[in-house]
Design an enzyme around this catalytic site. Structure first.
Site, PDB file in Angstrom:
ATOM      1  N   SER A  74      55.544  53.236  -6.654  1.00 39.92           N
ATOM      2  CA  SER A  74      55.340  54.155  -5.779  1.00 39.92           C
ATOM      3  C   SER A  74      54.471  53.509  -4.702  1.00 39.92           C
ATOM      4  CB  SER A  74      54.647  55.217  -6.227  1.00 39.92           C
ATOM      5  OG  SER A  74      54.506  56.379  -5.717  1.00 39.92           O
ATOM      6  N   ASP A 220      60.620  58.576  -7.536  1.00 40.24           N
ATOM      7  CA  ASP A 220      59.299  57.928  -7.674  1.00 40.24           C
ATOM      8  C   ASP A 220      59.265  57.101  -9.102  1.00 40.24           C
ATOM      9  OD1 ASP A 220      56.782  56.875  -8.181  1.00 40.24           O
ATOM     10  OD2 ASP A 220      55.762  58.681  -7.044  1.00 40.24           O
TER      11      ASP A 220
END
Length: 739
Positions: A74, A220
């Site tokens: 991320s 993510d």
């Protein structure tokens, strides 16, 4: 020693000298690597909390601790990927501080980057509650935020020439992790282009749209592996420096809303896999856990605080990091290998070919025309990408990718546009409320439907309906005169009904009911993405009847009006802009008829200019309207239009008005609910005049207001109090447009 041996030794020494002269840095680096353990830097996800990684990198640089490989998830993938590609710590700090993160996590490009028709929709209905409307029902957008600003920010961060490099070809070995949205499995991004690897790992569910990588739909990586220590060990790391900035679980008092509970569920998933990763740390590994306090996942207003927290946490472990350091000379050589070479000058080359491809109904020829790129035109790489990115302003594209190939001193450009399926047929829902906590109360539920790309020239239909104190319905068909042409024709139909009070000297005398039916045809030209000029004719009928005191019968009039209108709008926000301006000027003329011996004309002009400092935002606004006969097309009274005076109670052949509005930021709502909370004031002056207005006119009034304002998903909301000099005072609750 025999002569032959001496000659061979001399040749060997000379060969070694030549090799060392040809490859000194690489050989020395190899010697350095062989003499010390291989160090991996593992950076966790955490949204805005991930800026702490930059502070850690700053301390590692100061301590001369080398990094041989990077693994990230991320925001850790964003910082780590750029670092592995050769970005300096200073570059990373500049990105974090100078990027407009509110714009990045917004649900569309900045307003002043939108096409003019998309900006016009905000004027008509300021709500941002939108759905896709299709045969199978309503669909939500695939994310709360758009892709344009995020991808532009990532593109600016990466060193030149590294955007499309495979992660295995970077200065430092780099890996990132994403989550397969269909299977829930972790996806290790190994041979993926750097930009795509970073973008995929940052596809936070509900915030940024998923990304397709090798036919897999991914989001993510924090959902399955937020601190991928195991990947670093698998890459051959002897020592892992792991930086954990994940969001801790919230206490019970913060779980009073559905949004809070949903966020807690994601945090639980993330925290569980982080705890598994922490158990994979070995005795020689180092864990850095910055104390980020109340900084939340989307709290991008605390960049400096997050960087400082990372720096502080790393300095606290300086004693453990110091044994890993190189001496100054060795570290400088190591960093020179990692840092990207200075970017070559971005030279403008003539465009040999400009082509576009679309995966939907959008005509590629329209995309080329709207980009502004033309064969023969010289353009730099930055100018080409900037021109292609303007296509996001259409509002119906999910992604714009630009392939640029230079050959024989010329430049070929291919724009690959992915249509946002939900956005081609959109329904926007709005709510407007107004109350002075006395007799003036109004309510309206509004709907706006927009359907684009109806034909190969890019026609659109837009319908607007309002239900409440005012009932109205209008539909417009907008047809460009060619693919991507700035010229257009726009026929439309309108119907409206409402009631309004009749005032004399500020006193309410009666109430009338009105209904209006009309049709118009306009010919116009768009002026870039910032304005429009049009001319046309309107035919309408208007019915009026007195309802208080009630009278029988309706008076009906018919009117044909010719009009010319000029508009521009460069405001970045309508409620509290920080830059830009807006102007709307029109001239209407009704030709002479049998009952009226001369033609009648009405004109109006309204303008707004933004004001902005670090914490204050607002505008200066003015309007003027005049009619040869009867009342001017604008009236005054109500909130921010001589506050304290009854709404629409001031009329005249001429209307003149001006105001100054300023508000200071005092807080913010969660980004999913709205935006900034402000406290502000207004200073207002104006009036209605039957004679040309003057500064000494007794009809001119002064007013002021104080208010609290909140940017909501339905538009700006106000709670305030207003007063007119030597006149009325009132409280206001207001949700809706004030422009």
């Amino acid at each position: 020693m025999p002569p032959l041996v001496r000659q061979l030794n001399a040749l060997a020494a000379a060969g070694a000298w030549l090799l060392a002269a040809a490859y000194p840095a690489s050989l020395h680096a190899a010697e350095i690597t062989a003499a010390r353990p291989r160090i991996a830097l593992v950076l966790s996800g955490g949204g805005a909390r991930g800026f702490a990684h930059i502070g850690v990198l700053r301390v590692l640089r100061e301590l001369h601790v080398p990094v041989d490989m990077v693994v990230g998830t991320s925001m850790g993938s964003v910082v780590g990927g750029a670092y592995a590609a050769g970005a300096s710590v200073d570059d990373l700090e500049r990105m974090a501080r100078e990027t407009n993160w509110d714009q990045v996590v917004a649900d569309r490009p900045a307003r002043d980057h939108l096409a003019f028709r998309r900006r016009e929709e905000d004027v008509l209905l300021p709500s941002r509650i939108e759905f896709g409307l299709h045969r199978d029902g309503l669909t939500l957008p695939p994310s709360a935020a758009g892709n344009a600003a995020l991808e532009q920010a990532l593109g600016r961060l990466l060193p030149a020439g590294t955007r499309d490099l495979s992660v295995s070809q970077l200065a430092l070995p780099f890996r990132s992790v994403a989550s397969d949205l269909l299977t829930g499995e972790p996806v290790e991004l190994v041979d993926t282009p750097l930009f795509l690897a970073m973008r995929a790992s940052l596809a936070v569910p509900g915030v940024f749209a998923p990304v397709r990588v090798d036919q897999r739909l991914v989001v993510d990586g924090g959902l399955v592996r937020n601190l991928p220590v195991n990947m670093a060990h698998a890459m051959g790391a002897d020592i892992v420096i792991a930086v954990n900035v994940g969001t801790p679980l919230a206490p019970e008092k913060e779980l009073g809303s559905a949004l809070g509970v949903a966020q807690q569920m994601l945090n639980i998933l993330t925290e569980q896999n982080v705890q598994r990763s922490l158990k994979e740390l070995q005795p020689q590994d180092i864990l850095i856990a910055p104390d980020l306090g109340s900084v939340t996942f989307l709290d991008f207003s605390h960049v400096n605080g997050a960087i400082g927290a990372g720096e502080k946490a790393a300095r606290a472990l300086a004693a453990r990091l110091a044994p890993l350091a190189l001496d100054a000379k060795q570290y400088a050589q190591f960093e020179n290998r990692r840092l990207a070479a200075p970017a070559l000058a971005d030279t403008a080359l003539p465009l040999a070919k400009v082509e576009a491809r679309s995966n939907g109904r959008i005509n590629p020829a329209a995309l080329v025309a709207q980009s502004g790129l033309k064969p023969g035109q010289p353009a730099t790489l930055a100018q080409v990408r900037e021109a292609a990115d303007t296509l996001y302003g259409r509002g119906d594209l999910a992604r714009v990718e630009t392939d640029i190939v230079d050959s024989d001193g010329k430049r070929d450009v291919l724009i690959r546009a992915s249509e946002a399926g939900w956005a081609r047929s959109r329904l926007r829902i709005g709510l407007e409320l107004a109350s002075d906590f006395d007799e003036a109360n109004s309510f309206a539920l509004k709907l706006m439907y927009v359907r684009t790309s109806l034909n190969s020239w890019g026609a659109e239909v837009r319908a607007l309906m309002g239900i409440g104190d005012k009932r109205d319905f209008g539909v417009q068909f907008w047809q460009p005169l060619g693919a991507g042409s700035p010229w257009f024709i726009a026929p439309s139909l309108q119907y409206g009904s409402a009631s309004g009070d009749i005032f004399s000297g500020g006193r309410r005398l009666a109430r009338n009911a009105y209904n209006v039916r009309g049709a118009s045809l306009a010919l116009g030209r768009e002026l870039g993405n910032w304005g429009e000029v049009s001319a046309g004719v309107t035919r309408q009928s208007a019915g009026t009847r007195v309802v208080v005191p009630e009278q029988v019968g309706t008076a009906t009039s018919y009117d044909t009006t010719q009009f010319v209108r000029y508009r521009f709008d460069t405001l970045d926000s309508l409620g509290f802009p920080s830059r830009g301006g807006r102007l709307d000027a029109s001239l209407e003329r009704s030709p002479a008829s049998g009952q009226i011996g001369q033609s009648l004309a009405r004109s109006s002009i309204t303008g707004m200019a933004a004001l902005h400092t670090d914490n204050w935002a607002g505008h200066v606004y003015g309007e003027w309207a005049h009619a040869q006969s009867g009342a001017a097309p604008l009236s005054l009274g109500g909130f921010l239009r001589l506050s304290g005076t009854p709404a629409d109670s001031i009329q005249g052949r001429t209307i003149a008005f001006g105001r100054l509005v300023l508000a200071r930021r005092v807080g913010a709502l969660p980004i999913t609910l709205g935006g900034t909370v402000r406290a502000g004031f207004s200073l207002e002056t104006g009036g209605g005049f039957d004679q040309p207005p003057s500064l000494k006119s007794t009809s001119r009034k002064q007013a002021a207001s104080g208010f609290f304002a909140v940017d909501t998903r339905f538009g700006p909301a106000y709670l305030g109090a207003g007063a007119t000099q030597n006149g009325d005072r009132t409280l206001y609750l207001f949700l809706g447009p004030v422009w």
